[in-house]
Design a protein around this motif. Structure first.
Motif, short mmCIF file in Angstrom:
data_model
loop_
_atom_site.label_atom_id
_atom_site.label_comp_id
_atom_site.label_asym_id
_atom_site.label_seq_id
_atom_site.Cartn_x
_atom_site.Cartn_y
_atom_site.Cartn_z
N PRO A 145 0.79 -1.24 0.00
CA PRO A 145 0.00 0.00 0.00
C PRO A 145 0.83 1.29 0.00
CG PRO A 145 -0.94 -1.60 1.51
CD PRO A 145 0.38 -2.17 1.07
N GLY A 146 2.05 1.26 0.49
CA GLY A 146 2.87 2.47 0.51
C GLY A 146 3.65 2.70 -0.76
N ALA A 147 3.50 1.83 -1.74
CA ALA A 147 4.24 1.95 -2.99
C ALA A 147 3.67 3.07 -3.86
CB ALA A 147 4.21 0.63 -3.75
N LEU A 148 4.40 3.42 -4.91
CA LEU A 148 3.91 4.44 -5.82
C LEU A 148 4.20 4.05 -7.26
CD1 LEU A 148 6.31 7.44 -6.03
CD2 LEU A 148 6.64 5.77 -4.21
N VAL A 149 3.39 4.61 -8.13
CA VAL A 149 3.45 4.32 -9.56
C VAL A 149 3.77 5.62 -10.30
CG1 VAL A 149 2.07 3.69 -11.58
CG2 VAL A 149 1.86 2.37 -9.46
#
Length: 281
Positions: A145-149
């Motif tokens: 959930p803390g990842a980014l795209v």
């Protein structure tokens, strides 16, 4: 800190060099690590196979894979399978990076009839490959959930001269109707990766990486012809826009304090024509 770049091709290598210049240890996973510069610790890795142990102090993981060909099978392997495999390896080794960034594409949006697109626009790709990219994004954000795209528009830069070549060879055609295009210089794309993973305290889950000026393809072709001191290309029927007709906005990225070295195609293509920079093998 240690930065792991999974898929260390041209873009990943440029980002890796920037991390290294900032004093970080950079580990690059790719099939042919012998081609990497000495600032990056290369490992021979098939991202769809058994992955080596992830360095325990990895604080940033960048997934910058690229499909070898434009087929659904190649895209699924490069994006969905590789991403899932890396997340499995992180869990296996008990490593929890502070930031995980996945390099995606604005192709996830499909065609907007020339309309403006930002991070809140529905990502409903009209192509099988765009849908696979979106599947990889969802996989990452659900499992981490803390990842980014970072959704990049068309990358150009050193060695990426498709439009220039079309003009110089006489193959370019000016579309009779407006045909919106979006692009980002390779160096700005790499800088955005580093910026979002090191300089933004609480990043949003998705950013668009595209320069500050969506452009009518005819304007870009006329500009290149003038820079090459050639006649403007002839007019003709519009070609198919692979990524869909839309105008992408990087306002959210710029709101984080990011600034472009090449804010429009004019600065960027002049640098390419001047021979600035190299494409990493």
């Amino acid at each position: 800190m240690t930065v792991l770049i999974a898929g260390c091709g041209d873009l990943g290598t440029e980002a890796g060099l920037r991390y290294a210049a900032a004093g970080h240890r950079v580990v690059g996973w790719r099939r042919s690590p012998g081609r990497l510069p000495e600032q990056i610790e290369g490992r021979a890795v098939d991202l769809t196979g058994t992955l080596p142990k992830v360095p325990a102090d990895t604080e940033i993981a960048v997934i910058a894979t690229a499909a070898g060909e434009r087929t659904e099978a190649a895209y699924r392997a490069a994006y969905v399978s590789a991403t899932a495999n890396l997340l499995d390896a992180l869990e296996r080794d008990g490593v929890s990076p502070r930031r995980i960034l996945f390099v995606s594409s604005t192709a996830v949006y499909g065609d907007f009839g020339g309309g403006l697109v930002d991070e809140d626009s529905p990502a409903e790709a009209g192509t099988p490959t765009g849908k696979i990219l979106r599947e990889a994004e969802v996989l990452l954000l659900e499992r981490s959930p803390g990842a980014l795209v970072l959704r990049l528009s068309g990358i150009y830069g050193p060695g990426r001269t498709r439009l220039i070549d079309s003009v110089s060879s006489g193959r370019a055609v000016l579309p009779a109707e407006p045909q919106w295009t979006n692009r980002i210089h390779r160096d700005d794309a790499a800088a955005a990766i580093v910026h979002l993973t090191t300089a933004v305290g609480t990043p949003a889950p998705v950013y668009l990486g595209t320069d500050e000026e969506p452009s009518d393809l005819a304007d870009v072709l006329r500009f290149l012809a003038a820079e090459l001191r050639l006649p403007a290309p002839p007019a003709g029927p519009a070609s198919t826009t692979r990524g869909g007709d839309k105008r992408c906005s990087s306002a959210l990225l710029r709101s984080t304090g990011f600034s472009f070295t090449y804010p429009t195609y004019r600065e960027g293509y002049r640098a390419v024509l001047a021979g600035e920079g190299v494409r990493h093998p």
